[in-house]
Scaffold this motif. Structure first.
Motif, mmCIF file in Angstrom:
data_model
loop_
_atom_site.group_PDB
_atom_site.id
_atom_site.type_symbol
_atom_site.label_atom_id
_atom_site.label_comp_id
_atom_site.label_asym_id
_atom_site.label_seq_id
_atom_site.Cartn_x
_atom_site.Cartn_y
_atom_site.Cartn_z
ATOM 1 N N GLN A 221 -10.221 -62.890 -23.385
ATOM 2 C CA GLN A 221 -9.561 -63.314 -24.615
ATOM 3 C C GLN A 221 -9.344 -62.178 -25.603
ATOM 4 O OE1 GLN A 221 -12.009 -66.463 -26.152
ATOM 5 N NE2 GLN A 221 -11.278 -67.957 -24.654
ATOM 6 N N LEU A 222 -9.908 -61.018 -25.315
ATOM 7 C CA LEU A 222 -9.866 -59.917 -26.273
ATOM 8 C C LEU A 222 -8.914 -58.816 -25.832
ATOM 9 C CD1 LEU A 222 -13.667 -59.564 -27.117
ATOM 10 C CD2 LEU A 222 -11.918 -60.763 -28.426
ATOM 11 N N GLU A 223 -8.247 -58.232 -26.806
ATOM 12 C CA GLU A 223 -7.409 -57.057 -26.577
ATOM 13 C C GLU A 223 -8.289 -55.825 -26.781
ATOM 14 O OE1 GLU A 223 -3.428 -54.854 -28.439
ATOM 15 O OE2 GLU A 223 -4.237 -56.676 -29.378
ATOM 16 N N GLU A 224 -8.307 -54.957 -25.786
ATOM 17 C CA GLU A 224 -9.171 -53.777 -25.831
ATOM 18 C C GLU A 224 -8.343 -52.512 -25.964
ATOM 19 O OE1 GLU A 224 -12.415 -51.390 -23.000
ATOM 20 O OE2 GLU A 224 -11.773 -53.433 -22.499
ATOM 21 N N LEU A 225 -8.680 -51.676 -26.924
ATOM 22 C CA LEU A 225 -8.019 -50.397 -27.128
ATOM 23 C C LEU A 225 -9.083 -49.313 -27.196
ATOM 24 C CD1 LEU A 225 -6.390 -52.362 -29.750
ATOM 25 C CD2 LEU A 225 -4.767 -50.977 -28.496
ATOM 26 N N THR A 226 -8.942 -48.265 -26.390
ATOM 27 C CA THR A 226 -9.948 -47.208 -26.358
ATOM 28 C C THR A 226 -9.291 -45.843 -26.550
ATOM 29 O OG1 THR A 226 -9.788 -46.988 -23.945
ATOM 30 C CG2 THR A 226 -11.437 -48.520 -24.812
ATOM 31 N N ARG A 227 -10.098 -44.927 -27.071
ATOM 32 C CA ARG A 227 -9.640 -43.542 -27.242
ATOM 33 C C ARG A 227 -10.827 -42.631 -26.953
ATOM 34 N NH1 ARG A 227 -7.376 -43.878 -32.160
ATOM 35 N NH2 ARG A 227 -9.120 -43.084 -33.391
ATOM 36 N N THR A 228 -10.630 -41.642 -26.106
ATOM 37 C CA THR A 228 -11.720 -40.737 -25.744
ATOM 38 C C THR A 228 -11.306 -39.292 -25.957
ATOM 39 O OG1 THR A 228 -11.002 -40.649 -23.427
ATOM 40 C CG2 THR A 228 -12.610 -42.349 -24.011
ATOM 41 N N ASP A 229 -12.288 -38.464 -26.265
ATOM 42 C CA ASP A 229 -12.112 -37.019 -26.393
ATOM 43 C C ASP A 229 -13.363 -36.396 -25.788
ATOM 44 O OD1 ASP A 229 -11.930 -34.379 -27.092
ATOM 45 O OD2 ASP A 229 -11.546 -34.716 -29.229
ATOM 46 N N LEU B 4 -13.973 -44.082 -28.994
ATOM 47 C CA LEU B 4 -13.674 -45.205 -29.884
ATOM 48 C C LEU B 4 -13.183 -46.376 -29.058
ATOM 49 C CD1 LEU B 4 -13.145 -46.382 -32.780
ATOM 50 C CD2 LEU B 4 -10.823 -45.469 -32.561
ATOM 51 N N LYS B 5 -13.732 -47.565 -29.337
ATOM 52 C CA LYS B 5 -13.243 -48.782 -28.705
ATOM 53 C C LYS B 5 -13.083 -49.859 -29.769
ATOM 54 C CE LYS B 5 -15.705 -51.510 -25.858
ATOM 55 N NZ LYS B 5 -16.286 -51.998 -24.580
ATOM 56 N N ILE B 6 -11.918 -50.496 -29.759
ATOM 57 C CA ILE B 6 -11.604 -51.567 -30.697
ATOM 58 C C ILE B 6 -11.306 -52.829 -29.899
ATOM 59 C CG2 ILE B 6 -9.995 -52.362 -32.482
ATOM 60 C CD1 ILE B 6 -9.483 -49.390 -33.137
ATOM 61 N N LEU B 7 -11.925 -53.944 -30.289
ATOM 62 C CA LEU B 7 -11.682 -55.230 -29.654
ATOM 63 C C LEU B 7 -11.065 -56.176 -30.680
ATOM 64 C CD1 LEU B 7 -15.020 -55.654 -27.656
ATOM 65 C CD2 LEU B 7 -12.816 -54.866 -26.788
ATOM 66 N N HIS C 2 -12.823 -58.092 -33.676
ATOM 67 C CA HIS C 2 -13.989 -58.776 -33.129
ATOM 68 C C HIS C 2 -15.110 -57.806 -32.800
ATOM 69 C CE1 HIS C 2 -13.215 -63.171 -32.084
ATOM 70 N NE2 HIS C 2 -12.260 -62.812 -32.914
ATOM 71 N N GLY C 3 -14.775 -56.543 -32.614
ATOM 72 C CA GLY C 3 -15.810 -55.568 -32.319
ATOM 73 C C GLY C 3 -15.251 -54.168 -32.370
ATOM 74 N N ILE C 4 -16.097 -53.220 -32.741
ATOM 75 C CA ILE C 4 -15.688 -51.815 -32.735
ATOM 76 C C ILE C 4 -16.925 -50.981 -32.447
ATOM 77 C CG2 ILE C 4 -15.989 -51.569 -35.250
ATOM 78 C CD1 ILE C 4 -13.531 -49.639 -35.139
#
Length: 417
Positions: A344-352, A359-362, A369-371
């Motif tokens: 049910q969640l959209e997940e967006l991630t960014r890595t370095d 970084l992960k954003i839900l 809903h979560g970070i």
């Protein structure tokens, strides 16, 4: 028979916040605060730094003696609640003293879980939950060379790092495949594990201890794969749970903890619960959950006190949202809200990887809903408020994904005004 209007069992964050909130609206009714700790009230979060010597016990006091005198609070230290007669509203203490109360708050916290490992109970080991635990561990660390820490939760990780700062060779043993599984996903956990490895801490992940044997000046820990570790200091950090024996014979309902409603009331009349002992509403669903985090203990303590004091400004508990800020070897990780994605969640991630940043954003319906993040500029408190207030991010979604801190600050600034 001793008498008091408000009896608060427990003097950590939930109990202290309750005292503060009661006194905002009720300046005169007697308050009695009972703590099993012989030390002045302190935050458990600083205990690892007492172990390493970065903080001294006398410098981490949350409330000094004059605070209780000023606010007409009777502080009873080195004692604890052992039984409740709810019909007569009488609480019995370990000392044998009895207190008749009008309203009772249970803020008794949680105790370390000791796993049923063969040989462990016959082997000297440490836990880290009280100031005395920290003092004892620090004293032992000054004489030890090799430490084994069982458990890679927050207590175990903090303890291991500070034992390393104290000069010991340290090994962490964790039966899960990653550190901090309740707070971070495997990708974020790997960054944290790398930092521990780089700083000389040996990580034994996905391995269960099957036996502990006491030896001269130490112990041997046997793993399920047959390998063994030797140490002259053993720290057990495998979780905590409330000790609820004092509720026997009462109508207070318990599950994992004391079950409470959104005003922190139990099923028994005139009894509330807050903090690590309380099992309260979940922000994300209908179940009641154990939160066991400092900000939530403060929130629950405030709500319980406002209900007890009949404060008209009371707003019911909206549900628990996890929030943790974790600093390790000069790096910082935060985890707010949900840490694992579902359908049910959209997940967006960014890595370095070069700079060990993550970084992960839900999101769900464009609401946070979560970070979770590592080494990113972040304000956990603002992210917490965005979740609690269910702020619609639709107009600023792209900006929030690109710059969560700046966008979050702007949103909260306009919301708070």
């Amino acid at each position: 028979m001793n008498t008091t209007h408000y009896l608060i069992a427990g003097a950590s964050h939930a109990g202290l916040e309750a005292v503060h909130r009661i006194r905002l609206v009720d300046e005169t009714s007697p308050i009695t605060l009972v703590t099993r700790d012989a030390h002045a009230p302190y935050s458990p979060t600083i205990l690892p730094y007492v172990v390493s010597g970065q903080s001294a016990p006398e410098r981490v006091v949350l409330r000094k003696a004059d605070y209780f005198t000023k606010h007409n609070v009777t502080l009873i230290s080195d004692n604890e609640l052992v039984a409740i007669n709810e019909n007569d509203r009488v609480a019995s203490l370990k000392s044998g003293d009895q207190w008749q109360y009008e309203k009772l708050l249970l803020a008794t916290g949680a105790d370390p879980i000791i796993p049923p490992i063969p040989g462990l109970s016959e082997t000297p080991f440490h836990v880290l939950r009280t100031m005395q635990h920290a003092i004892d561990l620090r004293e032992h660390a000054g004489k030890a060379k090799r430490a084994v820490v069982l458990g890679a939760g927050l207590i175990g990780m903090h303890g291991a790092e500070n034992l390393r700062h104290a000069g010991l060779d340290v090994t962490i043993v964790e039966m899960c495949d990653q550190v901090l599984p309740g707070y971070f996903d495997p990708r974020a956990a790997s960054v944290i594990e790398t930092a521990f490895n780089d700083n000389g801490i040996h990580m034994v992940m996905g391995s269960r201890v099957v036996k502990v044997e006491s030896q001269d000046n130490g112990c041997r820990i046997t793993l399920e794969n047959g390998n063994s570790l030797e140490a002259d200091l053993l720290l057990v950090a495998t979780g905590v749970k409330p000790q609820l024996d004092y509720l026997k014979g009462t109508s207070v309902q318990v599950d994992q903890g004391v079950l409470v409603d959104r005003n922190m009331r139990t099923d028994a009349p005139n009894i509330w619960a807050a903090g690590d002992v309380a099992q309260a509403a979940d922000f994300y669903g209908e179940d009641k959950v154990m939160m066991c985090i400092l900000p939530d203990a403060v929130t629950q303590g405030a709500i319980a006190a406002m209900d007890m004091a009949e404060d008209h400004a009371l707003a019911p508990y909206v549900g628990g949202v996890p929030i943790n800020t974790y600093t390790f070897f000069g790096q910082q990780a935060i985890s707010v809200g949900q840490c694992m994605a579902d359908a049910q969640l959209e997940e967006l991630t960014r890595t370095d990887d070069d700079n060990q940043r993550y970084l992960k954003i839900l999101l769900k319906d464009n609401r946070l809903h979560g970070i979770s993040s590592i080494n990113e500029e972040m304000d956990a408190g603002i992210m917490w408020q965005l979740i609690l207030r269910k702020i619609d991010l639709t107009p600023v979604k792209d900006a929030f994904i690109a710059r969560p801190l700046e966008t979050g600050r702007a949103l909260m600034s306009s919301t708070w005004r």
